[in-house]
Scaffold this motif. Sequence first.
Motif, PDB file in Angstrom:
ATOM      1  N   PRO A 202       0.837  -1.199   0.000  1.00 19.66           N
ATOM      2  CA  PRO A 202       0.000   0.000   0.000  1.00 19.66           C
ATOM      3  C   PRO A 202       0.878   1.257   0.000  1.00 19.66           C
ATOM      4  N   ASP A 203       0.409   2.293  -0.678  1.00 16.76           N
ATOM      5  CA  ASP A 203       1.116   3.570  -0.672  1.00 16.76           C
ATOM      6  C   ASP A 203       0.853   4.286   0.653  1.00 16.76           C
ATOM      7  N   MET A 204       1.686   5.267   0.964  1.00 19.27           N
ATOM      8  CA  MET A 204       1.443   6.101   2.133  1.00 19.27           C
ATOM      9  C   MET A 204       0.243   7.017   1.877  1.00 19.27           C
ATOM     10  N   LEU A 205      -0.423   7.439   2.945  1.00 20.42           N
ATOM     11  CA  LEU A 205      -1.572   8.317   2.800  1.00 20.42           C
ATOM     12  C   LEU A 205      -1.166   9.782   2.676  1.00 20.42           C
ATOM     13  N   TYR A 206      -0.287  10.240   3.564  1.00 20.16           N
ATOM     14  CA  TYR A 206       0.029  11.664   3.642  1.00 20.16           C
ATOM     15  C   TYR A 206       1.490  11.979   3.333  1.00 20.16           C
ATOM     16  N   SER A 207       2.206  11.008   2.860  1.00 21.06           N
ATOM     17  CA  SER A 207       3.617  11.210   2.536  1.00 21.06           C
ATOM     18  C   SER A 207       3.960  10.338   1.334  1.00 21.06           C
ATOM     19  N   LEU A 208       5.222  10.323   0.951  1.00 18.70           N
ATOM     20  CA  LEU A 208       5.703   9.471  -0.122  1.00 18.70           C
ATOM     21  C   LEU A 208       6.420   8.266   0.468  1.00 18.70           C
ATOM     22  N   LEU A 209       6.456   7.179  -0.276  1.00 19.60           N
ATOM     23  CA  LEU A 209       7.238   6.034   0.180  1.00 19.60           C
ATOM     24  C   LEU A 209       8.700   6.461   0.342  1.00 19.60           C
ATOM     25  N   PRO A 210       9.285   6.236   1.503  1.00 17.34           N
ATOM     26  CA  PRO A 210      10.675   6.658   1.696  1.00 17.34           C
ATOM     27  C   PRO A 210      11.645   5.748   0.950  1.00 17.34           C
ATOM     28  N   ARG A 211      12.700   6.328   0.444  1.00 15.55           N
ATOM     29  CA  ARG A 211      13.772   5.554  -0.188  1.00 15.55           C
ATOM     30  C   ARG A 211      14.872   5.351   0.860  1.00 15.55           C
ATOM     31  N   SER A 212      15.195   4.122   1.116  1.00 16.29           N
ATOM     32  CA  SER A 212      16.055   3.804   2.262  1.00 16.29           C
ATOM     33  C   SER A 212      17.547   3.869   1.956  1.00 16.29           C
ATOM     34  N   THR A 213      17.933   3.821   0.686  1.00 14.01           N
ATOM     35  CA  THR A 213      19.337   3.600   0.340  1.00 14.01           C
ATOM     36  C   THR A 213      20.254   4.695   0.881  1.00 14.01           C
ATOM     37  N   GLY A 214      19.929   5.951   0.606  1.00 12.08           N
ATOM     38  CA  GLY A 214      20.798   7.045   1.036  1.00 12.08           C
ATOM     39  C   GLY A 214      20.937   7.117   2.543  1.00 12.08           C
ATOM     40  N   LEU A 215      19.831   6.957   3.263  1.00 13.82           N
ATOM     41  CA  LEU A 215      19.874   6.986   4.725  1.00 13.82           C
ATOM     42  C   LEU A 215      20.680   5.812   5.268  1.00 13.82           C
ATOM     43  N   HIS A 216      20.494   4.631   4.679  1.00  8.61           N
ATOM     44  CA  HIS A 216      21.211   3.450   5.146  1.00  8.61           C
ATOM     45  C   HIS A 216      22.721   3.631   4.996  1.00  8.61           C
ATOM     46  N   TYR A 217      23.151   4.098   3.832  1.00  7.46           N
ATOM     47  CA  TYR A 217      24.579   4.327   3.616  1.00  7.46           C
ATOM     48  C   TYR A 217      25.105   5.401   4.567  1.00  7.46           C
ATOM     49  N   SER A 218      24.299   6.420   4.818  1.00  2.00           N
ATOM     50  CA  SER A 218      24.729   7.510   5.697  1.00  2.00           C
ATOM     51  C   SER A 218      24.962   7.006   7.114  1.00  2.00           C
ATOM     52  N   LEU A 219      24.023   6.232   7.624  1.00  4.20           N
ATOM     53  CA  LEU A 219      24.156   5.712   8.985  1.00  4.20           C
ATOM     54  C   LEU A 219      25.336   4.756   9.101  1.00  4.20           C
ATOM     55  N   ARG A 220      25.548   3.928   8.093  1.00  2.00           N
ATOM     56  CA  ARG A 220      26.668   2.974   8.127  1.00  2.00           C
ATOM     57  C   ARG A 220      28.016   3.683   7.982  1.00  2.00           C
ATOM     58  N   SER A 221      28.017   4.852   7.371  1.00  2.00           N
ATOM     59  CA  SER A 221      29.265   5.609   7.251  1.00  2.00           C
ATOM     60  C   SER A 221      29.597   6.341   8.539  1.00  2.00           C
ATOM     61  N   LEU A 222      28.571   6.840   9.225  1.00  2.00           N
ATOM     62  CA  LEU A 222      28.798   7.639  10.433  1.00  2.00           C
ATOM     63  C   LEU A 222      28.929   6.781  11.692  1.00  2.00           C
ATOM     64  N   ALA A 223      28.151   5.726  11.786  1.00  2.00           N
ATOM     65  CA  ALA A 223      28.105   4.947  13.026  1.00  2.00           C
ATOM     66  C   ALA A 223      29.461   4.403  13.479  1.00  2.00           C
ATOM     67  N   PRO A 224      30.323   3.874  12.576  1.00  2.10           N
ATOM     68  CA  PRO A 224      31.623   3.381  13.056  1.00  2.10           C
ATOM     69  C   PRO A 224      32.514   4.504  13.602  1.00  2.10           C
ATOM     70  N   ARG A 225      32.318   5.723  13.136  1.00  2.85           N
ATOM     71  CA  ARG A 225      33.162   6.841  13.572  1.00  2.85           C
ATOM     72  C   ARG A 225      32.572   7.580  14.771  1.00  2.85           C
ATOM     73  N   ILE A 226      31.253   7.449  14.971  1.00  9.35           N
ATOM     74  CA  ILE A 226      30.587   8.125  16.088  1.00  9.35           C
ATOM     75  C   ILE A 226      29.801   7.072  16.875  1.00  9.35           C
TER      76      ILE A 226
END
Length: 378
Positions: A202-226
């Motif tokens: 199902p689609d979201m009602l009041y937002s767009l389906l989030p794209r996870s790729t950029g956020l996932h890479y961002s967290l994996r890049s920052l988490a080992p250093r912080i």
Amino acid sequence: MINGCQLVFLLPLKALPFACADRVYYEGIRYSKGAFGRLLVLMSQWFAPTKLVVTFEQEGQGRFTEEQIAQLVERDASGRVVGMRLPQRAVMIANHQVYADWWYAWSLTYYMGTYADVFIVLKESLKWLPILGWGMRFFNFIFLKRSWASDRFHLSSSLSWLGRRAEKQDSPLTFILYPEGTLVSKDTKPLSKKFADKIGIPDMLYSLLPRSTGLHYSLRSLAPRIPSLHLIDITMTYPGIPPFGYGQSYYTLRSIFMDRVPPPAIHMHIRCFDVAKDVPIGDISSTNPDVLPKTSPEDHVQEVDIPEKERETFELWLRDLWREKDKLISKYLETGSMVDGGRPQVEIPLRLRRTREVLDAFCFFMPVAVFWAWWKFR
């Protein structure tokens, strides 16, 4: 004027072969970014008065009590909110309704005390804009080409460098990212629906389906250093937007700041996650935090090579988070609040804490003022 001072007074420091010059350069850039952050709050205060209405939730603890909120919120002698004790090193995500979302998110970091350490992802063409683009490059914003094959290495490398520097220098870091990628609008909603149909959900009602790729890479890049990295998730709603209406049809940058018709309030429901404990970013135990990812696919480290199962797990987690946002927005449309009646909320008028901070916001006009005075009275 900020960009002019960066070019004239700070950029030459990069050519000096001294460690102290490098430190002065980065502290100067932080100060200029802080001045810009104050300027955003001041422009709201003078031309588009509004307030943030904030409610809180902690993963695993539910909605906060009045006692817990009292520990999070710092007030002056008159009772006005002047600060919030939120994580100082965090990735901040939110739903995206109007172009001014980033303005109010950056204004929130003013009260968090991290407004001089904000970083944003932008499309690469913007960095060539005269003045604005140059200034954003000085601010160390991250520019992407919208080609994920090359962007993922650049994103991971840039964030790894920022994370390691923040940890080494014990400085704050707030990385703002919108997983939807664009505004909810009559043009983008059908695209979200088409993608949802394609993958059979199902689609979201009041937002767009989030794209996870950029956020996932961002967290994996920052988490080992912080190691103390947090994820701050904000659900934003604006009064006056009807169900299934599009925010940008009601609040534009022009209407807010030129026509001076701002939203009477910006409602923010904040959830905080400890990335190491609460977010399924996958196994990063073999990542060496002292080694930065390379910018070519031939030589990269683990955070830019994510196993399929870990990608799917994170994607499902993010999608569930967005469905919870849909429920919060639905509740707001029905009741005028994203929390149950009687739950405490914090109202923060968007204004500078101290009058003298106006000088900080306009400090970069001083060279022109000095030159004008010299020319006038010579």
